[in-house]
Scaffold this motif. Structure first.
Motif, short mmCIF file in Angstrom:
data_model
loop_
_atom_site.label_atom_id
_atom_site.label_comp_id
_atom_site.label_asym_id
_atom_site.label_seq_id
_atom_site.Cartn_x
_atom_site.Cartn_y
_atom_site.Cartn_z
N ARG A 164 45.76 42.02 36.43
CA ARG A 164 45.10 41.04 37.19
C ARG A 164 43.92 40.18 36.68
NH1 ARG A 164 49.03 40.08 41.18
NH2 ARG A 164 50.01 42.01 41.72
N ASN A 165 43.67 39.14 37.28
CA ASN A 165 42.30 38.82 37.09
C ASN A 165 41.07 39.77 37.33
OD1 ASN A 165 43.26 36.32 35.99
ND2 ASN A 165 43.44 35.50 37.98
N PRO A 166 40.01 39.75 36.60
CA PRO A 166 38.76 40.69 36.82
C PRO A 166 38.26 40.30 38.03
CG PRO A 166 38.51 39.15 35.27
CD PRO A 166 39.88 38.93 35.40
N ASP A 167 37.74 41.32 38.82
CA ASP A 167 36.99 41.23 39.99
C ASP A 167 35.44 40.65 39.64
OD1 ASP A 167 35.44 43.37 39.13
OD2 ASP A 167 36.15 44.66 40.54
N ILE A 168 34.82 40.20 40.67
CA ILE A 168 33.21 39.81 40.39
C ILE A 168 32.48 40.56 39.41
CG2 ILE A 168 32.46 40.46 42.64
CD1 ILE A 168 31.72 37.06 40.82
N GLU A 169 32.43 41.84 39.68
CA GLU A 169 31.61 42.62 38.80
C GLU A 169 31.94 42.52 37.43
OE1 GLU A 169 28.71 43.83 40.09
OE2 GLU A 169 28.93 42.72 41.94
N THR A 170 33.26 42.45 37.15
CA THR A 170 33.68 42.90 35.84
C THR A 170 33.33 41.33 35.24
OG1 THR A 170 35.36 44.38 36.69
CG2 THR A 170 35.64 43.19 34.33
N ARG A 171 33.71 40.33 35.88
CA ARG A 171 33.27 39.05 35.48
C ARG A 171 31.75 39.10 35.05
NH1 ARG A 171 36.37 37.34 39.55
NH2 ARG A 171 34.68 36.29 40.76
N LYS A 172 30.99 39.61 36.07
CA LYS A 172 29.47 39.72 35.70
C LYS A 172 29.28 40.49 34.34
CE LYS A 172 27.74 38.96 40.44
NZ LYS A 172 26.90 39.72 41.41
N ASN A 173 29.75 41.40 34.30
CA ASN A 173 29.75 42.29 32.90
C ASN A 173 30.24 41.49 31.78
OD1 ASN A 173 28.37 44.40 34.15
ND2 ASN A 173 30.13 45.41 34.78
N ILE A 174 31.19 40.88 31.89
CA ILE A 174 31.62 40.03 30.89
C ILE A 174 30.61 38.99 30.51
CG2 ILE A 174 33.45 38.32 30.16
CD1 ILE A 174 35.31 40.11 31.70
N VAL A 175 30.09 38.05 31.45
CA VAL A 175 29.08 37.20 31.18
C VAL A 175 27.86 37.78 30.56
CG1 VAL A 175 27.48 35.76 32.38
CG2 VAL A 175 29.89 35.73 32.80
N LYS A 176 27.44 38.71 30.95
CA LYS A 176 26.23 39.65 30.40
C LYS A 176 26.51 40.04 29.05
CE LYS A 176 24.56 41.32 34.75
NZ LYS A 176 24.15 42.34 35.74
N ASN A 177 27.59 40.62 28.82
CA ASN A 177 27.78 41.20 27.29
C ASN A 177 28.10 40.03 26.34
OD1 ASN A 177 27.72 44.01 28.23
ND2 ASN A 177 29.93 43.95 28.63
N ILE A 189 28.14 31.62 37.06
CA ILE A 189 29.40 31.54 35.88
C ILE A 189 30.42 32.51 36.81
CG2 ILE A 189 29.97 32.00 33.91
CD1 ILE A 189 26.71 31.23 32.96
N ALA A 190 30.08 33.71 36.92
CA ALA A 190 31.02 34.61 37.39
C ALA A 190 31.60 34.44 38.64
CB ALA A 190 30.34 36.10 37.51
N THR A 191 30.93 33.60 39.46
CA THR A 191 31.67 33.31 40.85
C THR A 191 32.50 32.24 40.68
OG1 THR A 191 29.54 34.06 42.16
CG2 THR A 191 30.73 32.50 43.07
N LYS A 192 32.06 30.92 39.97
CA LYS A 192 32.56 30.02 39.84
C LYS A 192 33.95 29.88 38.81
CE LYS A 192 30.54 27.37 42.39
NZ LYS A 192 30.65 26.75 43.77
N ILE A 193 33.77 30.63 37.90
CA ILE A 193 34.88 30.77 37.03
C ILE A 193 35.61 32.17 37.32
CG2 ILE A 193 35.89 30.76 34.51
CD1 ILE A 193 33.09 29.33 33.67
N LYS A 194 36.78 32.08 37.81
CA LYS A 194 37.47 33.27 38.54
C LYS A 194 38.60 33.74 37.68
CE LYS A 194 35.94 32.14 43.04
NZ LYS A 194 36.37 31.60 44.55
N ASN A 195 39.44 32.77 37.38
CA ASN A 195 40.96 33.17 36.64
C ASN A 195 40.88 33.09 35.17
OD1 ASN A 195 41.69 32.98 39.42
ND2 ASN A 195 41.98 30.74 39.25
N ASN A 196 40.21 32.60 34.52
CA ASN A 196 40.09 32.63 32.93
C ASN A 196 38.79 32.99 32.27
OD1 ASN A 196 40.73 31.65 30.19
ND2 ASN A 196 41.78 30.13 31.16
N ILE A 197 38.89 34.09 31.78
CA ILE A 197 37.89 34.63 30.90
C ILE A 197 37.73 33.90 29.66
CG2 ILE A 197 37.09 36.72 29.38
CD1 ILE A 197 37.54 37.23 32.60
N ARG A 198 38.72 33.21 28.94
CA ARG A 198 38.43 32.07 27.90
C ARG A 198 37.67 31.06 28.35
NH1 ARG A 198 44.21 32.85 26.86
NH2 ARG A 198 44.63 34.41 25.38
N GLN A 199 37.58 30.72 29.81
CA GLN A 199 36.58 29.64 30.20
C GLN A 199 35.29 30.41 30.29
OE1 GLN A 199 38.45 28.50 34.13
NE2 GLN A 199 38.77 26.49 33.39
N ILE A 200 35.05 31.57 30.87
CA ILE A 200 33.73 32.06 30.67
C ILE A 200 33.36 32.14 29.12
CG2 ILE A 200 32.38 34.29 30.94
CD1 ILE A 200 34.27 34.86 33.31
#
Length: 172
Positions: free
Chosen positions: A66-79, A96-107
């Motif tokens: 599944r798509n990553p949850d908000i905390e995982t997205r935040k960690n991806i942004v930070k890393n 960034i983590a709140t607005k871009i939910k479905n696509n890690i490539r977009q982050i």
């Protein structure tokens, strides 16, 4: 030692390709080699896939990612920002983590764009500038269906009618 196929669903309906893949799959399976297949849907939903392939695909481990949850997205942004050598405020990370939910490539694309602007301006970007970059990234990636749906929703709110009324054949 390993066969990795991305988007295996695209062989569905292609008889010769399925025939060749069946023999390759069987040979690797009998040799106890690792086979990893990715798809946008489970084997049972690939109706034009030959039954003998579908059953072989189903006998393995099926993992629904599944798509990553908000905390995982935040960690991806930070890393990723740390890897790129850019410093982001907690508010920027959250945005960034709140607005871009479905696509890690977009982050990753957003952070690459932030990095480029940071180098260009030779300074850290403000939260407003980062919000504008995120808007651009999200806007660029909207499908025509997303745009149409948003348009119908806005029009329905403005005129006090339902989206179903707008989409109906009635013209009252």
């Amino acid at each position: 030692d390993l066969l990795l196929v991305d988007d295996i669903q695209f062989i569905a309906g292609k008889e010769q390709t399925q025939e060749e893949f069946f023999h390759t799959f069987s040979a690797l399976y009998e040799a106890e080699k690792l086979i990893i297949l990715t798809s946008d849907r489970p084997p049972k939903e690939m109706v034009t896939l030959e039954e003998r392939l579908r059953t072989r695909f189903e006998m393995g481990l099926i993992a629904d990612i599944r798509n990553p949850d908000i905390e995982t997205r935040k960690n991806i942004v930070k890393n990723k920002s740390r890897e790129l050598g850019i410093t982001l405020s907690e508010n920027a990370v959250d945005h960034i983590a709140t607005k871009i939910k479905n696509n890690i490539r977009q982050i990753e694309g957003t952070l690459n764009k932030i990095e480029a602007y940071t180098k260009l301006y030779k300074r850290a970007l403000t939260l407003d500038e980062i919000q504008n970059i995120v808007k651009e990234v999200i806007h660029i990636n909207l499908s025509i269906d997303d745009v149409a749906e948003k348009t119908v929703n806005v029009v329905s709110e403005v005129y006090g009618i339902t989206p179903d009324d707008i989409k109906s054949k009635l013209r009252t």
